[in-house]
Design a protein around this motif. Structure first.
Motif, short mmCIF file in Angstrom:
data_model
loop_
_atom_site.label_atom_id
_atom_site.label_comp_id
_atom_site.label_asym_id
_atom_site.label_seq_id
_atom_site.Cartn_x
_atom_site.Cartn_y
_atom_site.Cartn_z
N ALA A 159 10.55 -6.03 4.51
CA ALA A 159 11.35 -5.65 5.00
C ALA A 159 11.01 -3.79 5.98
O ALA A 159 10.45 -3.96 7.15
N ARG A 160 11.11 -3.47 5.13
CA ARG A 160 10.78 -1.89 5.81
C ARG A 160 9.49 -1.04 6.14
O ARG A 160 9.18 -0.73 6.96
N TYR A 161 8.83 -1.53 5.39
CA TYR A 161 7.29 -1.32 5.26
C TYR A 161 6.20 -2.15 5.44
O TYR A 161 5.21 -2.49 5.79
N GLY A 162 6.37 -3.63 5.91
CA GLY A 162 6.15 -4.94 5.57
C GLY A 162 5.43 -5.09 7.10
O GLY A 162 4.86 -6.41 7.40
N ALA A 163 6.72 -4.84 8.52
CA ALA A 163 6.69 -5.35 9.58
C ALA A 163 6.74 -6.79 9.37
O ALA A 163 7.08 -7.72 8.69
N ASP A 164 6.04 -8.14 10.74
CA ASP A 164 5.43 -9.77 10.26
C ASP A 164 4.93 -9.27 9.03
O ASP A 164 4.16 -10.29 9.30
N GLY A 165 5.07 -9.09 8.03
CA GLY A 165 3.72 -9.64 6.79
C GLY A 165 4.94 -9.87 5.71
O GLY A 165 4.94 -11.16 5.53
N LEU A 166 4.98 -9.51 4.70
CA LEU A 166 5.46 -9.59 3.78
C LEU A 166 6.57 -10.17 3.53
O LEU A 166 7.45 -11.42 3.24
N CYS A 167 7.43 -10.10 4.91
CA CYS A 167 9.26 -10.03 5.48
C CYS A 167 8.50 -10.69 7.06
O CYS A 167 8.44 -10.41 7.86
N PRO A 168 8.37 -11.99 7.07
CA PRO A 168 8.27 -12.85 8.07
C PRO A 168 9.33 -12.28 9.42
O PRO A 168 10.32 -12.12 9.03
N ALA A 169 8.77 -12.49 10.11
CA ALA A 169 9.93 -12.47 11.54
C ALA A 169 10.38 -13.04 11.97
O ALA A 169 11.59 -13.13 12.75
N ASP A 170 9.60 -14.05 12.26
CA ASP A 170 10.83 -15.53 12.66
C ASP A 170 11.88 -15.73 11.00
O ASP A 170 11.26 -16.00 10.52
N LEU A 171 12.95 -16.18 12.10
CA LEU A 171 13.53 -16.22 10.92
C LEU A 171 13.94 -17.57 10.07
O LEU A 171 14.33 -17.22 8.97
N GLN A 172 13.85 -18.35 10.48
CA GLN A 172 13.82 -19.55 9.52
C GLN A 172 12.12 -19.67 8.70
O GLN A 172 12.55 -20.26 7.51
N THR A 173 10.99 -18.89 8.74
CA THR A 173 10.57 -18.39 7.87
C THR A 173 10.60 -17.81 6.59
O THR A 173 10.81 -18.16 5.94
N ARG A 174 11.24 -16.68 7.45
CA ARG A 174 12.27 -15.59 6.59
C ARG A 174 13.11 -15.95 5.48
O ARG A 174 13.40 -16.10 4.65
N ALA A 175 14.14 -17.45 6.50
CA ALA A 175 15.15 -17.89 5.78
C ALA A 175 14.56 -18.84 3.79
O ALA A 175 14.55 -18.82 2.64
N ILE A 176 13.45 -19.22 4.53
CA ILE A 176 12.50 -20.29 3.32
C ILE A 176 12.31 -19.38 2.39
O ILE A 176 12.10 -19.77 1.14
N ALA A 177 11.23 -17.64 2.95
CA ALA A 177 11.16 -16.81 1.99
C ALA A 177 12.00 -16.74 0.48
O ALA A 177 11.90 -16.76 -0.41
N GLY A 180 0.68 -1.39 0.31
CA GLY A 180 0.34 0.48 -0.14
C GLY A 180 1.29 0.66 -0.08
O GLY A 180 0.66 2.97 0.70
N LEU A 181 1.92 1.13 -0.47
CA LEU A 181 2.84 2.05 -0.68
C LEU A 181 2.73 3.77 -1.59
O LEU A 181 2.50 2.77 -2.73
N ASP A 182 2.83 4.52 -1.14
CA ASP A 182 2.63 5.51 -2.21
C ASP A 182 4.25 5.69 -3.16
O ASP A 182 4.88 5.64 -2.83
N TYR A 183 3.83 6.08 -4.37
CA TYR A 183 5.60 6.25 -5.19
C TYR A 183 5.32 6.52 -6.54
O TYR A 183 4.43 6.95 -6.93
#
Ligand SMILES: N[C@@H](CCC(=O)N[C@@H](CS)C(=O)NCC(=O)O)C(=O)O
Length: 225
Positions: free
Chosen positions: A75-93, A24-27
């Protein structure tokens, strides 16, 4: 305001635009590359010395390489959404984003060039079949992964789905016979429910250079997006 440099029909720019819209970013889309030019200007060279698209400017911060940009925005704008906070989940992404670039993007983009970007009477059926088989073999690995989860990281849509979702749109919309990939097809249908995917990924390709140039002009006229 965030600036995204590129042309919105380019396979490396689309993931960035899709990400910005999921968030939902303005750009401002700074039309560049292809017939929009600008890549050889000193100003653009200072943003991306490779003189390629995409690139972004977020205030004074400039970044290039599409997957790095997707990760940064998530990571900057998605908090625990698009960029998972859990490290292993993020590593899978991350794993599937890298895999998209190393294994899936190549055969699918060459299949796209050999079909959509080649005049029908100049198409090489043998080459197309070979690329289709290569793309299918790669996507079979993704099919196995998606057999028991709706998205690449599990129950939730994340940045791990983004580069592959762009690859999938091209794969499923070139004019070739494709063997079944039931789980990838079901995942693609799920992506196709997302408004940002519909608006920014599911776009017409243009089937010849004239049509392509016309799409770029239409894009500029729309002041996209
Ligand atoms: N690895 C880079 C590849 C960038 C790239 O190849 N960009 C192409 C467009 S897809 C480009 O700048 N081509 C010149 C042009 O569009 O004028 C990324 O993912 O950002």
């Amino acid at each position: 305001m965030l600036k995204i440099w590129g042309r919105p029909y380019s396979s490396n720019v689309i993931p960035v635009i899709w990400t910005a819209n999921e968030l939902g970013l303005d750009y401002d889309l700074m039309l560049a590359g292809g017939s929009f030019g600008k890549l050889n200007t000193d100003a653009y060279g200072a943003i991306n010395p490779n003189r390629m698209i995409p690139a972004i400017q977020d205030g004074d911060f400039a970044l290039w390489e599409s997957l790095a940009i997707v990760r940064y925005l998530a990571a900057r704008y998605g908090a625990d959404g698009l960029c998972p906070a859990d490290l292993q989940t993020r590593a899978i992404a991350d794993q599937w984003m890298e895999w998209s670039a190393s294994k899936a993007f190549g055969p699918v983009i060459y299949l796209f060039f050999a079909t959509v970007r080649t005049a029908p009477d100049a198409r090489d059926a043998e080459k197309i079949a070979g690329l289709r088989d290569e793309a299918h073999a790669a996507l079979t690995i993704l099919d196995g992964h998606l057999a028991d989860r709706p998205f690449v990281c599990g129950d939730d849509f994340t940045m791990g789905d983004i580069p592959l979702g762009c690859v999938a749109y091209r794969y499923f919309n070139v004019d070739v016979d494709r063997p079944a990939l039931p789980h990838v097809e079901a995942w693609y249908e799920r992506l196709a429910q997302r408004p940002a995917y519909q608006a920014h990924v599911m776009r017409p390709f243009g089937t010849n250079p004239d049509e392509w140039a016309a799409l770029e002009k239409a894009c500029a006229a729309e002041g996209i997006l």
